[in-house]
Design a protein around this motif. Structure first.
Motif, PDB file in Angstrom:
ATOM      1  N   ASN A  24       0.992  -1.070  -0.073  1.00 19.34           N
ATOM      2  CA  ASN A  24       0.062  -0.134  -0.050  1.00 19.34           C
ATOM      3  C   ASN A  24       0.966   1.339   0.114  1.00 19.34           C
ATOM      4  OD1 ASN A  24      -2.423  -1.561  -0.134  1.00 19.34           O
ATOM      5  ND2 ASN A  24      -2.657  -1.384   1.962  1.00 19.34           N
ATOM      6  N   VAL A  25       1.869   1.288   0.698  1.00 18.51           N
ATOM      7  CA  VAL A  25       2.793   2.326   0.850  1.00 18.51           C
ATOM      8  C   VAL A  25       3.496   2.662  -0.580  1.00 18.51           C
ATOM      9  CG1 VAL A  25       5.127   3.209   1.559  1.00 18.51           C
ATOM     10  CG2 VAL A  25       3.350   2.365   3.300  1.00 18.51           C
ATOM     11  N   LEU A  26       3.820   1.618  -1.331  1.00 16.64           N
ATOM     12  CA  LEU A  26       4.512   1.679  -2.761  1.00 16.64           C
ATOM     13  C   LEU A  26       3.246   2.134  -3.631  1.00 16.64           C
ATOM     14  CD1 LEU A  26       6.740  -1.340  -3.022  1.00 16.64           C
ATOM     15  CD2 LEU A  26       7.267   0.879  -2.879  1.00 16.64           C
ATOM     16  N   THR A  32       1.360   9.497  -5.662  1.00 16.62           N
ATOM     17  CA  THR A  32       1.346  10.812  -4.958  1.00 16.62           C
ATOM     18  C   THR A  32       2.886  11.418  -5.478  1.00 16.62           C
ATOM     19  OG1 THR A  32       2.564  10.005  -2.911  1.00 16.62           O
ATOM     20  CG2 THR A  32       0.277  10.325  -3.043  1.00 16.62           C
ATOM     21  N   ALA A  33       3.351  10.744  -6.335  1.00 12.34           N
ATOM     22  CA  ALA A  33       4.642  11.486  -6.688  1.00 12.34           C
ATOM     23  C   ALA A  33       4.412  12.795  -7.322  1.00 12.34           C
ATOM     24  CB  ALA A  33       5.430  10.317  -7.672  1.00 12.34           C
ATOM     25  N   TYR A  43      -3.734  12.795   1.160  1.00 11.95           N
ATOM     26  CA  TYR A  43      -3.995  11.201   0.703  1.00 11.95           C
ATOM     27  C   TYR A  43      -3.361  10.368   1.772  1.00 11.95           C
ATOM     28  CZ  TYR A  43      -3.910   7.520  -2.543  1.00 11.95           C
ATOM     29  OH  TYR A  43      -3.954   6.254  -3.180  1.00 11.95           O
ATOM     30  N   ILE A  44      -2.173  10.400   2.205  1.00 13.29           N
ATOM     31  CA  ILE A  44      -1.619   9.641   3.368  1.00 13.29           C
ATOM     32  C   ILE A  44      -2.568   9.417   4.703  1.00 13.29           C
ATOM     33  CG2 ILE A  44       0.545   9.374   4.544  1.00 13.29           C
ATOM     34  CD1 ILE A  44       2.108  10.693   2.506  1.00 13.29           C
ATOM     35  N   ASP A  49      -4.094   5.926   6.636  1.00 14.72           N
ATOM     36  CA  ASP A  49      -4.285   6.140   8.086  1.00 14.72           C
ATOM     37  C   ASP A  49      -3.111   6.197   9.022  1.00 14.72           C
ATOM     38  OD1 ASP A  49      -6.203   6.598  10.202  1.00 14.72           O
ATOM     39  OD2 ASP A  49      -6.213   4.385  10.671  1.00 14.72           O
ATOM     40  N   MET A  50      -2.146   7.083   8.457  1.00 16.42           N
ATOM     41  CA  MET A  50      -1.131   7.143   9.490  1.00 16.42           C
ATOM     42  C   MET A  50      -0.370   8.427   9.047  1.00 16.42           C
ATOM     43  SD  MET A  50       2.007   5.270   6.996  1.00 16.42           S
ATOM     44  CE  MET A  50       1.155   3.631   6.722  1.00 16.42           C
ATOM     45  N   SER A  51       0.386   8.980   9.893  1.00 19.44           N
ATOM     46  CA  SER A  51       1.028  10.213   9.433  1.00 19.44           C
ATOM     47  C   SER A  51       2.178  10.151   8.371  1.00 19.44           C
ATOM     48  CB  SER A  51       1.914  10.855  10.858  1.00 19.44           C
ATOM     49  OG  SER A  51       3.059   9.808  11.161  1.00 19.44           O
TER      50      SER A  51
END
Length: 91
Positions: A24-26, A32-33, A43-44, A49-51
Motif C-alpha cells: 500500500n505504501v508503494l 502521490t509522486a 492522501y496519506i 491512516d498514518m502520519s
C-alpha cells in the motif's frame, strides 16, 4: 486461488516479500509522486491512516528491501535518486 495474507515471518525477515502495508505504501508513493506536499499529506492520512512522517519512514526502509525493487523497479529508482540527492545536499 491464493489467499490475500501476509507471507511467512522467515520470508519477511529476509526482505523477499512485501506485506500488505508495504504494498500500500508503494502504491501511494506511485500515486502521490506528482502531487504537491499538501494534497500528498492529506492522501496519506486519509488512505493509509498514518502520519506522513511514518509513511516516509516506511518508504525509506523499502528502499533497502529487494522485494520492493522487484515489485516496482522504476518507482524505486526514482525514490533512490531522490534519496541520493538529499543525502548529497545535507551530508
Amino acid at each position: 486461488m491464493a489467499e490475500l495474507t501476509d507471507p511467512p515471518i522467515e520470508e519477511l525477515e529476509l526482505g523477499r516479500t512485501l506485506t500488505k502495508l508495504e504494498r500500500n505504501v508503494l502504491e501511494a508513493a506511485q500515486l502521490t509522486a506528482p502531487m504537491s506536499p499538501g494534497p500528498r499529506e492529506r492522501y496519506i492520512r486519509e488512505r493509509l491512516d498514518m502520519s506522513p512522517t511514518r509513511y516516509f519512514q516506511l518508504l525509506n526502509a523499502l528502499l533497502d528491501k529487494p522485494a520492493a525493487w522487484e515489485a516496482k523497479p522504476a518507482l524505486m529508482r526514482l525514490l533512490d535518486a531522490r534519496r541520493q540527492r538529499n543525502r548529497a545536499r545535507y551530508w
